[in-house]
Every structure is written in C-alpha cells, then in structure tokens.
Design an enzyme around this catalytic site. Sequence first.
Site, short mmCIF file in Angstrom:
data_model
loop_
_atom_site.label_atom_id
_atom_site.label_comp_id
_atom_site.label_asym_id
_atom_site.label_seq_id
_atom_site.Cartn_x
_atom_site.Cartn_y
_atom_site.Cartn_z
N ARG A 51 0.79 -1.22 0.00
CA ARG A 51 0.00 0.00 0.00
C ARG A 51 0.83 1.28 0.00
O ARG A 51 0.59 2.18 -0.80
CB ARG A 51 -0.91 0.08 1.25
CG ARG A 51 -2.25 -0.51 1.11
CD ARG A 51 -2.64 -1.13 2.42
NE ARG A 51 -1.68 -2.15 2.74
CZ ARG A 51 -1.75 -3.40 2.26
NH1 ARG A 51 -2.75 -3.74 1.52
NH2 ARG A 51 -0.83 -4.31 2.54
N LYS A 80 25.46 -3.55 -0.68
CA LYS A 80 26.94 -3.48 -0.75
C LYS A 80 27.51 -2.71 0.44
O LYS A 80 28.70 -2.46 0.50
CB LYS A 80 27.37 -2.78 -2.04
CG LYS A 80 26.87 -3.43 -3.31
CD LYS A 80 27.25 -2.56 -4.50
CE LYS A 80 26.36 -2.82 -5.68
NZ LYS A 80 26.40 -1.70 -6.65
N1 CP Z 1 -0.42 -0.03 5.74
C1 CP Z 1 0.80 -0.29 5.24
O1 CP Z 1 1.80 0.32 5.60
O2 CP Z 1 0.81 -1.27 4.28
P1 CP Z 1 2.10 -1.75 3.50
O3 CP Z 1 3.04 -2.37 4.49
O4 CP Z 1 1.60 -2.70 2.45
O5 CP Z 1 2.74 -0.52 2.89
#
Ligand code: CP
Length: 305
Positions: A51, A80
């Site tokens: 997201r 690295k």
């Molecule tokens: N809510 C959220 O941070 O989802 P992700 O970890 O998929 O970015």
Amino acid sequence: MRHLMSPLDFSVEELDQLLDLAEDIEKNPKKYAHACDGKKLATCFYEPSTRTRLSFEAAMLNLGGSVLGFASADSSSAAKGESISDTIRVISCYADICAIRHPKEGAALVASSKSGIPVINAGDGGHQHPTQTLTDLMTIRSLNGRLGNITIGLCGDLKFGRTVHSLINALIRYENVKFVLISPEELKIPDYIRDDVLRANGIEFKEVERLEDAMHELDILYMTRVQRERFFNEEDYIRLKDYYILNGEKMKLAKENMLVLHPLPRVNEISVEVDDDPRAAYFKQAQYGVYVRMALILTLLDITV
Ligand code: CP
C-alpha cells in the site's frame, strides 16, 4: 525545506488544511492532474510494502509526475554496505521528493538530515508511520464526520505497531478522544506512549485484554496485525498471532455505526465475512491513502493549484 517524520510535524491547523486538500482532490481529481508535471518522486523501500509504496507512486502519477526507486534493500546498493546518508545525497540529485521505509527506527530522520529534497518517513521500524496516520485521520473524518468526541479501540499488537503509536500521538490533539487499548499482556502499549503521551496529557484511556468487553462502547475499532517480522522468536509469534479474530459474531456486539479500520495487510485478525459489513472501512481507508499522499506531496513541494 520541510520533511515529514511524525504526524506531530504538522500543527492541527496544518493537518486540517491537508485533509481539506485531500478531500478536494478526491472530489476534483482532474484539477490536480498536471500539478506535478516534470517532478519526480523517489520511493526507497528497505522493507516490504504494497500500500504505502504503490499509493505514493499512484499519488505522484495522478499529479502528472514520475516515479523511480527500489522496493527492497537487496536491490539497492545498501546490499553493498552503502549508508542511508550517502544514498539520500545521491537520490537528491535524481528526484524532487523521497519516501523512505526502513526497518530501523530513526532511519528516515538520519536521511532527512543529509537530504537536499523533502523526505517522507514511510515507516521506520516499530516507531512511526505518519502517512498511515494521515490516511487514518482522513478515513475517520470522512466517514465518521469528526475527529473529536470519539471512543477508539486499538486492538492487537500495540507494542510494535507503529501505526498505533503514530495515531495515538495525532488523536490526542483533538477534543474528548478516549482510547481503549486492547492487547494481550505481551503486546501492551509501550511505557513511552502510556506514560509520556497518554498520562502526561491527561487523556482518558483504559487497557483491556478481551475484545468482546470493549466492542459496545467503540465508535472506531482499529485492528492491527501481529507482526511476525518484529518478533525475536517464532514461538511467541505463533502463540499470539491469532489472539484476536474479529468475526460476524463479535460485530453483533458493536454499535450500528461503528467503523472498523485496519492499516492492512491483514492476516487472520479480521475474518473475511466482515468485509461485507457496511461498517468495514479498511478498503476505503486504502483508497483515502492515495488522496492524502497527493495532498502531502503538493504541500511538501509547496505547489498550489
Ligand atoms: N499499511 C501499510 O503500511 O501497508 P504496506 O506495508 O503494504 O505498505
């Protein structure tokens, strides 16, 4: 030049302006379609994300800009041994603004101190996740109609849950917000939030272990995932991972207009049968994340439309 490390970097008035802008973007997307023509966003993700990274990229593309970046430490020169300070100095030559996610607390802050462009903390270890908080605030304001005068239950991993820590910090600034902290003993809210944030500001809160005991009084239920990646041993994770499962039976105990939020990803903590309940707001919440990140990019780049 302005960065975003914590939701507290914005005053309440500035937050209101940002949420107003996000709402205008939601209503009038075409008005903003070229606001960032020629601008570039770098997404530097040293930790997995769906997201946050993709909504940042969608946000910049919706504004007419371009995106570049990496999705794991392994695919960058961090593998690295390059320091985050050196990396951000280089990224500053390639992009106009940067969103960074890193497993270490404070990594985004270190980057911001060496950066020539605005840096956004897209999650630093178990510390803060301010753009998730902006998303959560927009979701609550849009669907509940107000940010003050609410009782919010925060359920699950309150110890390592950076979304919870950021959200508490942000919500205590609104009037008459009461917190019900729902967690097993091992995942209770850290002292630096309980004592230094809640008690120090005279905020009403209580801690309970059973979700069923809290449901009836909540306006908002904020569910969280027990995060395997934050545990030191697998046994503890397995013991706690299914501690809370919100299902249709438990939803019967809730107010008719209670909202269920979750930063996602979910694993088992919300049964899929709840997805069809009109009170389930977590997929709408993910959509609001795009509008609010568009508003944030415009604000940090000081672009007005
Ligand atoms: N809510 C959220 O941070 O989802 P992700 O970890 O998929 O970015």
